[in-house]
Design a protein around this motif. Structure first.
Motif, PDB file in Angstrom:
ATOM      1  N   VAL A  90      -3.168  74.321  94.366  1.00  0.00           N
ATOM      2  CA  VAL A  90      -3.482  73.030  94.557  1.00  0.00           C
ATOM      3  C   VAL A  90      -2.290  72.554  95.583  1.00  0.00           C
ATOM      4  CG1 VAL A  90      -3.282  70.952  93.256  1.00  0.00           C
ATOM      5  CG2 VAL A  90      -4.039  72.915  91.953  1.00  0.00           C
ATOM      6  N   GLY A  91      -2.955  71.492  96.211  1.00  0.00           N
ATOM      7  CA  GLY A  91      -1.959  70.884  97.188  1.00  0.00           C
ATOM      8  C   GLY A  91      -1.567  71.528  98.443  1.00  0.00           C
ATOM      9  N   ASP A  92      -0.604  71.187  99.133  1.00  0.00           N
ATOM     10  CA  ASP A  92      -0.265  71.879 100.622  1.00  0.00           C
ATOM     11  C   ASP A  92       0.607  72.948 100.000  1.00  0.00           C
ATOM     12  OD1 ASP A  92       0.314  72.447 103.078  1.00  0.00           O
ATOM     13  OD2 ASP A  92       1.598  70.829 103.134  1.00  0.00           O
ATOM     14  N   GLU A  93       0.010  74.176  99.710  1.00  0.00           N
ATOM     15  CA  GLU A  93       1.164  75.251  99.312  1.00  0.00           C
ATOM     16  C   GLU A  93       1.813  75.868 100.355  1.00  0.00           C
ATOM     17  OE1 GLU A  93      -1.381  77.396  95.705  1.00  0.00           O
ATOM     18  OE2 GLU A  93      -2.433  77.704  97.483  1.00  0.00           O
ATOM     19  N   ALA A  94       1.389  75.693 101.837  1.00  0.00           N
ATOM     20  CA  ALA A  94       2.236  76.098 102.720  1.00  0.00           C
ATOM     21  C   ALA A  94       3.670  75.306 102.809  1.00  0.00           C
ATOM     22  CB  ALA A  94       1.374  75.913 104.021  1.00  0.00           C
ATOM     23  N   ASN A  95       3.649  74.178 102.216  1.00  0.00           N
ATOM     24  CA  ASN A  95       4.817  73.362 102.321  1.00  0.00           C
ATOM     25  C   ASN A  95       5.138  73.075 100.984  1.00  0.00           C
ATOM     26  OD1 ASN A  95       5.069  73.080 105.073  1.00  0.00           O
ATOM     27  ND2 ASN A  95       3.267  71.884 105.119  1.00  0.00           N
ATOM     28  N   GLN A  96       4.942  73.811  99.896  1.00  0.00           N
ATOM     29  CA  GLN A  96       5.283  73.753  98.736  1.00  0.00           C
ATOM     30  C   GLN A  96       6.983  74.398  98.354  1.00  0.00           C
ATOM     31  OE1 GLN A  96       2.814  74.733  95.318  1.00  0.00           O
ATOM     32  NE2 GLN A  96       4.248  75.251  94.342  1.00  0.00           N
ATOM     33  N   GLY A  97       7.592  73.801  97.662  1.00  0.00           N
ATOM     34  CA  GLY A  97       9.014  74.262  97.451  1.00  0.00           C
ATOM     35  C   GLY A  97       9.219  74.797  96.116  1.00  0.00           C
ATOM     36  N   LEU A  98      10.283  74.945  95.548  1.00  0.00           N
ATOM     37  CA  LEU A  98      10.556  75.301  94.304  1.00  0.00           C
ATOM     38  C   LEU A  98      10.695  74.026  93.348  1.00  0.00           C
ATOM     39  CD1 LEU A  98      13.634  77.728  94.895  1.00  0.00           C
ATOM     40  CD2 LEU A  98      11.258  78.444  94.792  1.00  0.00           C
ATOM     41  N   CYS A  99      10.554  74.573  91.947  1.00  0.00           N
ATOM     42  CA  CYS A  99      10.339  73.301  90.998  1.00  0.00           C
ATOM     43  C   CYS A  99      11.921  73.121  90.698  1.00  0.00           C
ATOM     44  CB  CYS A  99       9.695  73.851  89.469  1.00  0.00           C
ATOM     45  SG  CYS A  99       7.842  74.303  89.879  1.00  0.00           S
ATOM     46  N   THR A 100      12.320  71.871  91.139  1.00  0.00           N
ATOM     47  CA  THR A 100      13.825  71.364  91.244  1.00  0.00           C
ATOM     48  C   THR A 100      13.970  70.135  90.422  1.00  0.00           C
ATOM     49  OG1 THR A 100      14.014  72.663  93.329  1.00  0.00           O
ATOM     50  CG2 THR A 100      15.681  70.842  92.668  1.00  0.00           C
ATOM     51  N   GLY A 101      14.773  69.914  89.698  1.00  0.00           N
ATOM     52  CA  GLY A 101      15.278  69.085  88.827  1.00  0.00           C
ATOM     53  C   GLY A 101      16.473  69.297  87.544  1.00  0.00           C
ATOM     54  N   SER A 102      16.563  68.291  86.688  1.00  0.00           N
ATOM     55  CA  SER A 102      17.330  68.598  85.547  1.00  0.00           C
ATOM     56  C   SER A 102      16.816  68.182  84.496  1.00  0.00           C
ATOM     57  CB  SER A 102      18.886  67.743  85.804  1.00  0.00           C
ATOM     58  OG  SER A 102      19.619  67.971  85.057  1.00  0.00           O
ATOM     59  N   GLU A 103      17.252  68.872  83.322  1.00  0.00           N
ATOM     60  CA  GLU A 103      16.751  68.444  82.064  1.00  0.00           C
ATOM     61  C   GLU A 103      18.069  68.394  81.053  1.00  0.00           C
ATOM     62  OE1 GLU A 103      14.076  70.893  79.688  1.00  0.00           O
ATOM     63  OE2 GLU A 103      15.264  72.917  80.193  1.00  0.00           O
ATOM     64  N   ASN A 104      18.931  68.419  81.863  1.00  0.00           N
ATOM     65  CA  ASN A 104      20.349  68.612  81.246  1.00  0.00           C
ATOM     66  C   ASN A 104      21.357  67.509  81.351  1.00  0.00           C
ATOM     67  OD1 ASN A 104      20.490  71.964  80.390  1.00  0.00           O
ATOM     68  ND2 ASN A 104      19.357  71.753  82.681  1.00  0.00           N
ATOM     69  N   TYR A 105      21.193  66.698  80.605  1.00  0.00           N
ATOM     70  CA  TYR A 105      22.051  65.323  80.500  1.00  0.00           C
ATOM     71  C   TYR A 105      23.273  65.478  79.392  1.00  0.00           C
ATOM     72  CZ  TYR A 105      18.629  63.373  83.592  1.00  0.00           C
ATOM     73  OH  TYR A 105      17.817  63.333  84.898  1.00  0.00           O
ATOM     74  N   TRP A 106      24.203  65.288  79.908  1.00  0.00           N
ATOM     75  CA  TRP A 106      25.616  65.072  79.038  1.00  0.00           C
ATOM     76  C   TRP A 106      25.473  63.648  78.378  1.00  0.00           C
ATOM     77  CZ3 TRP A 106      29.620  67.253  82.395  1.00  0.00           C
ATOM     78  CH2 TRP A 106      30.097  68.568  82.474  1.00  0.00           C
ATOM     79  N   CYS A 107      25.468  63.489  77.084  1.00  0.00           N
ATOM     80  CA  CYS A 107      25.648  62.375  76.292  1.00  0.00           C
ATOM     81  C   CYS A 107      27.067  62.536  75.542  1.00  0.00           C
ATOM     82  CB  CYS A 107      24.597  62.224  75.600  1.00  0.00           C
ATOM     83  SG  CYS A 107      22.818  62.223  76.368  1.00  0.00           S
ATOM     84  N   VAL A 108      27.412  61.161  75.271  1.00  0.00           N
ATOM     85  CA  VAL A 108      28.519  61.095  74.188  1.00  0.00           C
ATOM     86  C   VAL A 108      28.183  60.464  73.060  1.00  0.00           C
ATOM     87  CG1 VAL A 108      30.970  60.210  74.053  1.00  0.00           C
ATOM     88  CG2 VAL A 108      30.544  61.099  76.243  1.00  0.00           C
TER      89      VAL A 108
END
Length: 457
Positions: free
Chosen positions: A313-331
């Motif tokens: 799917v999409g412009d695969e020649a210009n696709q990067g890695l899956c990048t982000g965060s699901e790690n949020y510190w909370c107090v």
């Protein structure tokens, strides 16, 4: 993200892999919660409280235990780190939060998790920790309040043993699309006996491994549907790209080290051992797995690289890695004022102290004990560059104009939704009929709408 049983349906719905922390409003201790331009309180300076960190990442347990000991030795402030086993964080957080000695520091995975835990999250908007962020994009907000702060930015894709790939007659430059990946994988399978290795590691469907497919792989069809619609979340996924999800899943399970019917008995350890022992070329995982695949008795930096997960799917020649965060510190805002302050001081130390920063961003030998560091990329002003080559690769891809695939799995309605999807994927793997795939589609689309409808009343 689970909390007290009283959270009821909302809590159940937010069981998203990591846990979601909600914005909090408490404002217990003012010291150390000064504005972002004000100096932070010195760690341990007069603080009589203690820290209890419920850690989501079992692969970094040893490092957090060591950092906790170092901090206590330096400051006299007790720091307890408890690490949940893979796939159990939600359950453990709910259980621990119901206790008198609840965690003072915990994690959530994004907006869905935040929805469950917002009543427990201290407002970090005035904290010194918040002032250390390199961008406000890494703050998880509940209205005007900062409910959580991302402490690591990660990437995932398909880790490649490029030494084996070359033995099969290919390089990563030959793989620029799903069709390329399929052609290479199926050729390796056709020559498996001759080559002495398989294309993919086992796609284990036990709780230590199935998150790679019911969550991380499932992110791809969600991402592309969101891209089409220009949205970042939805109460009713359409499943536009679930045929593509089926194609990549078929490729994984039919070109692997084991028969697809065996996947329910395969674990995360099986997959990493297959990869590091040279039994397979491809292994879907992330930058956090670097220390498990590279090092003494494993593979070398020269052996490994990472490519995007292509699904056609999409412009695969210009696709990067899956990048982000699901790690949020909370107090935990319900902790005592002393414990909140102690926790704020510890978190600030983690992102400003030279030893702590080296532990969080360094690789082999980065810990004071001589052990490997966490090799994280962290979004804080004082952070050195991560020593993790997968992190550097993501940065290079982005610099080269490739578009990272954002992490949209944090919008999945619940942990139960993922579990139902995972079960359907396992059934389909053992018997790859259209009827069984229809059950996967129903688990994805129908359950998504049903859970959001319940959550919204």
């Amino acid at each position: 993200m689970k909390k007290i049983l009283a959270l009821g349906l909302t809590a159940a719905l937010s069981l998203s892999l990591l846990a979601g922390c909600g914005g909090g409003t408490g404002t217990p201790a003012e010291t150390g919660s000064a504005g972002t331009d004000a100096p932070a309180a010195e760690t341990g300076s007069g603080t009589s409280g203690s820290v209890y960190y419920l850690n989501f990442k079992p692969e970094q347990d040893a490092q957090w235990q060591e950092l906790a000991e170092i901090y206590t030795e330096e400051t006299g402030v007790p720091v307890k780190v408890v690490t949940a086993a893979s796939g159990t964080y939600e359950t453990m957080l709910t259980s621990e939060m119901a206790k008198d000695d609840a965690p003072t520091m915990f994690q959530v995975n994004g907006p869905v998790g935040l929805n469950s835990w917002k009543d427990y999250c201290y407002d970090l908007s005035g904290s010194a920790l918040y002032g250390e962020l390199t961008s406000d994009d890494y703050a998880l907000k509940n209205g005007d309040e900062v409910a959580g702060i991302a402490y690591v930015i990660e990437s995932y894709g398909i880790i490649v043993n490029q030494t084996l790939l070359q033995q099969a007659g290919y390089t990563v430059e030959d793989i620029q699309s799903f069709d390329d990946l399929k052609a290479v994988a199926e050729d390796i399978t056709a020559r498996k006996d001759e080559l002495g290795f398989s294309a993919f590691t086992s796609a284990g469907m036990d709780s230590s491994s199935d998150w790679r497919f019911k969550t991380h792989l499932a992110n791809l069809p969600i991402y592309f549907e969101y891209q089409d619609k220009g949205i970042t979340s939805t109460d009713a996924i359409e499943g536009t790209y679930l045929d593509n999800y089926r194609n990549i899943w078929d490729l994984y399970i039919n070109n692997a080290t084991c028969d697809p019917a065996e996947l329910t008995a395969k674990t995360a350890n099986d997959a990493v051992n297959e990869f590091t022992s040279g039994q397979a070329v491809f292994y879907q995982n992330g930058s956090w797995e670097y220390g498990n695949v590279v090092g003494e008795g494993k593979l070398s930096d020269a052996d490994v690289t990472m490519i995007p997960i292509y699904i056609g799917v999409g412009d695969e020649a210009n696709q990067g890695l899956c990048t982000g965060s699901e790690n949020y510190w909370c107090v935990n805002k319900n902790a005592s004022a002393e414990d909140i302050q102690a926790t704020l001081d510890f978190m600030y130390w983690c992102v400003t102290d030279e030893t702590a920063l080296q532990a969080m961003t360094g690789g082999e030998g980065a810990m004071p004990s001589g052990g490997a560091g966490m090799a994280f990329a962290i979004p804080f002003k004082a952070a050195p560059e991560s020593s993790n080559p997968f992190v550097a690769l993501d940065a290079q891809m982005t610099a080269d104009g490739k578009t990272p695939v954002s992490w949209n799995f944090t919008t999945m309605p619940s942990e139960e939704w993922k579990n139902v999807l995972g079960s359907a994927l396992a059934v389909y793997a053992a018997d790859q009929t259209d009827a069984n795939w229809d059950a996967v589609v129903s688990a994805f689309v129908d359950n998504w709408a049903a859970e959001y409808a319940l959550a919204n009343g």
